[in-house]
Design an enzyme around this catalytic site. Sequence first.
Site, short mmCIF file in Angstrom:
data_model
loop_
_atom_site.label_atom_id
_atom_site.label_comp_id
_atom_site.label_asym_id
_atom_site.label_seq_id
_atom_site.Cartn_x
_atom_site.Cartn_y
_atom_site.Cartn_z
N LYS A 125 0.82 -1.21 0.00
CA LYS A 125 0.00 0.00 0.00
C LYS A 125 0.86 1.27 0.00
CE LYS A 125 -3.99 -1.81 2.67
NZ LYS A 125 -5.04 -2.18 1.79
N GLU A 209 -3.20 7.25 7.58
CA GLU A 209 -4.00 8.16 6.75
C GLU A 209 -4.91 8.98 7.63
OE1 GLU A 209 -6.25 5.85 3.96
OE2 GLU A 209 -4.48 5.36 2.76
N HIS A 244 -14.54 -2.73 8.12
CA HIS A 244 -13.86 -2.49 6.85
C HIS A 244 -13.98 -3.65 5.88
CE1 HIS A 244 -12.47 0.99 8.87
NE2 HIS A 244 -11.79 0.29 9.74
N ARG A 305 -6.79 -7.99 -9.18
CA ARG A 305 -7.45 -9.29 -9.36
C ARG A 305 -8.93 -9.05 -9.62
NH1 ARG A 305 -10.11 -8.63 -4.57
NH2 ARG A 305 -8.83 -7.93 -2.85
P1 ADP Z 1 -8.08 -3.49 2.82
O1 ADP Z 1 -7.07 -3.62 1.72
O2 ADP Z 1 -7.64 -4.14 4.09
O3 ADP Z 1 -9.46 -3.85 2.41
P2 ADP Z 1 -8.50 -0.67 2.33
O4 ADP Z 1 -7.36 0.26 2.30
O5 ADP Z 1 -9.07 -1.10 1.03
O6 ADP Z 1 -8.10 -1.95 3.19
O7 ADP Z 1 -9.66 -0.04 3.21
C1 ADP Z 1 -10.81 -0.77 3.50
C2 ADP Z 1 -11.93 0.13 3.95
O8 ADP Z 1 -11.53 0.94 5.07
C3 ADP Z 1 -12.41 1.14 2.94
O9 ADP Z 1 -13.38 0.57 2.10
C4 ADP Z 1 -12.98 2.23 3.79
O10 ADP Z 1 -14.26 1.87 4.28
C5 ADP Z 1 -12.10 2.24 5.00
N1 ADP Z 1 -11.04 3.25 4.85
C6 ADP Z 1 -9.83 3.07 4.29
N2 ADP Z 1 -9.10 4.19 4.35
C7 ADP Z 1 -9.85 5.11 4.98
C8 ADP Z 1 -9.64 6.49 5.36
N3 ADP Z 1 -8.50 7.12 5.12
N4 ADP Z 1 -10.65 7.12 5.99
C9 ADP Z 1 -11.81 6.49 6.26
N5 ADP Z 1 -12.05 5.22 5.93
C10 ADP Z 1 -11.09 4.53 5.30
#
Ligand code: ADP
Length: 686
Positions: A125, A209, A244, A305
């Site tokens: 990431k 973040e 999440h 993917r």
């Molecule tokens: P993973 O790869 O573990 O699924 P992601 O980075 O895709 O993690 O984040 C998953 C979820 O977390 C997102 O769909 C969102 O709901 C929440 N999320 C991620 N980053 C943020 C952020 N900076 N602020 C608020 N919610 C976030």
Amino acid sequence: MSQTDSRTTPFDTLLVANRGEIACRVMRTARAMGLRTVAVYSDADANARHVREADEAVRLGPAAARESYLKVEAVVEAAKRTGAGAIHPGYGFLSENGAFVEALDAAGITFVGPPASAIAAMGDKSAAKARMANAGVPLVPGYHGDDQDDALLRREADNIGYPVLLKASAGGGGKGMRVVESGENFQAALDGCRRESQAAFGDTRMLIEKYLTQPRHVEVQVFCDSHGNGVYLFERDCSVQRRHQKVLEEAPAPGMTAELRREMGDAAVRAAKEIGYVGAGTVEFLLDFSQGQDGSFYFMEMNTRLQVEHPVTEMITGQDLVEWQLRVAMGEPLPLQQDELTITGHSFEARLYAEDPEQDFLPATGTLTRFAMDLKGAGLDPRQVRLDSGVETGDVVSMHYDPMLAKLIVHGDDRDQALATLNRALAALDVQGVVTNRAFLQRLATHPAFKACELDTRFIEKNEATLFAPKQYGIEEYAGAALIGLNQLARECESDSPWDRHDGFRLNAPHTIRISLCDPAHVQDDETSENVVIVEGTRASGADPWDLTIGGETLTARLQHLEGDAVAVTLNGHRRRLQARRDGNVVVMVDPRGETRLFWRRIDAIDHGHHEAESTLTAPMHGTVVALLVEAGQKVEKGMPLMVMEAMKMEHTMTAPADGHVESFHFNAGDTVGQGDVLLEFAPAE
Ligand code: ADP
């Protein structure tokens, strides 16, 4: 075959390096394209549905994923043995594993997916964020540097301003991710995330973040071929998430303008091209509608993917994304260009998990004594409903893999129509033997805020009070459940010899039976409790309707069995059709408005067992002890965390059942525990 790429070798046999619904789904398209299909399996899956449906299947190893589905050499060997020229990785497992792709390249086997270099570019990431910044794709403010010193991370978090979100750089699936509300909680959250990330990914690097408080999760499906073409197949809104993890998805995203769709689509294709992408990919964005924001979007990550939720895109575009993947892997150009792609109607997907929403979504196991969906009985059009499932009646759900059993996907002319179909289909889905989130999905999908598109990623959290509220049932529900209970009792009595009975239940005389009904959460309450409703049922013979007396009101009630589990309950001439299931003494009644669950018992058979304060805590499932959080003897308050367990790759915290202290722990950090093992002795305060 049209134009082919010189680097790709044609293939007639496809190995699917996955299990469950996605393996079945990929093989379905492969078969339709005339390919021979090969499944792989672990010992736990020797007779699983994906194995049964494949032309050939090869054993990989023991149940544990790292000894089977994650074993690169074993999968390559299986492809060689069966003459498979290509491997589709599904999602999860080896799908985003660059070393696996390199091993396939070396063996001359086609990987149905992007080149190893593109996976590497997005797999981490932190590195991906740096790359996207270069390509001019907007990012959430934050820190994604290499320096991982605790104090430095804390300072960065302080600078970004709380709340912040800690994410495992190597993360995925919501693991190793926590919101930190303030500086004091930072260190503990960092430690927890690192532990989870170490366990899940063997890596402890974190990024930080700014935590957006009202974002929507909107992701764009992209596709690139090996001839330099790239398109987007529009967006999906996946805002309804729990911890999440996505629960309900839809396409298109409500409220999207044509302009924003084009902007996000272009940014997604730019992201894919930046890393030399080939195949199906998803670029995830957060769309911010919080105060003062009018819909800015920020890159979150790219999944290299096919996604779990790809079917909603298939439903609105009329395209088969697995077919696109296979054609691209064969070296063909993309089947359609951007201006040939259009959106028709609206689609939803609901993920059916083997888990118990009433017990904090604890994963559940068992044998599926029934897994069926009666479309005809529910009046559903099979063209509008799709059930992508990896299981069938009789299958065993084990603790070894992800607890997702199936996905229910629906299509409608517009959002309201699709949502109505979703609710009807959820009601028609009949799963027995294993606890699932079916009823929870129904509560979500019938929720007024969901219908009104009040979406953001904290939807479940925000609506917790109404999503988990103790059910308030009316006289209809009590009468329906009583009727089913009474009929069951009558049947049992009638099948016994009437000469042996001592309970006054005789044939050919009016029968009066008193039963009590309550929510299953209140089974310990006795009949004087306000949570318990008493129903008296009388009927002259088995052919007559029942007279039910409930709280002073009397109803004439009749039960009619229709096909399968469907019954008709008629109360004072008002007939309702519903699915009725029995789970021991719990009656489960389902219709498109929701689920009713009532525990019943015959009152003269009550065993007034008394209830002791809990003095032991047992393991809710098989797992590993991660940490003991208090000392034996230390005073604790009710609800304080006592120990952390890890099971199914998630951490579970055991909390104090009352004020008191732990007398002794039976396990130490690192120990493996079985389901039901006593973890600790607890002494409640006097
Ligand atoms: P993973 O790869 O573990 O699924 P992601 O980075 O895709 O993690 O984040 C998953 C979820 O977390 C997102 O769909 C969102 O709901 C929440 N999320 C991620 N980053 C943020 C952020 N900076 N602020 C608020 N919610 C976030």
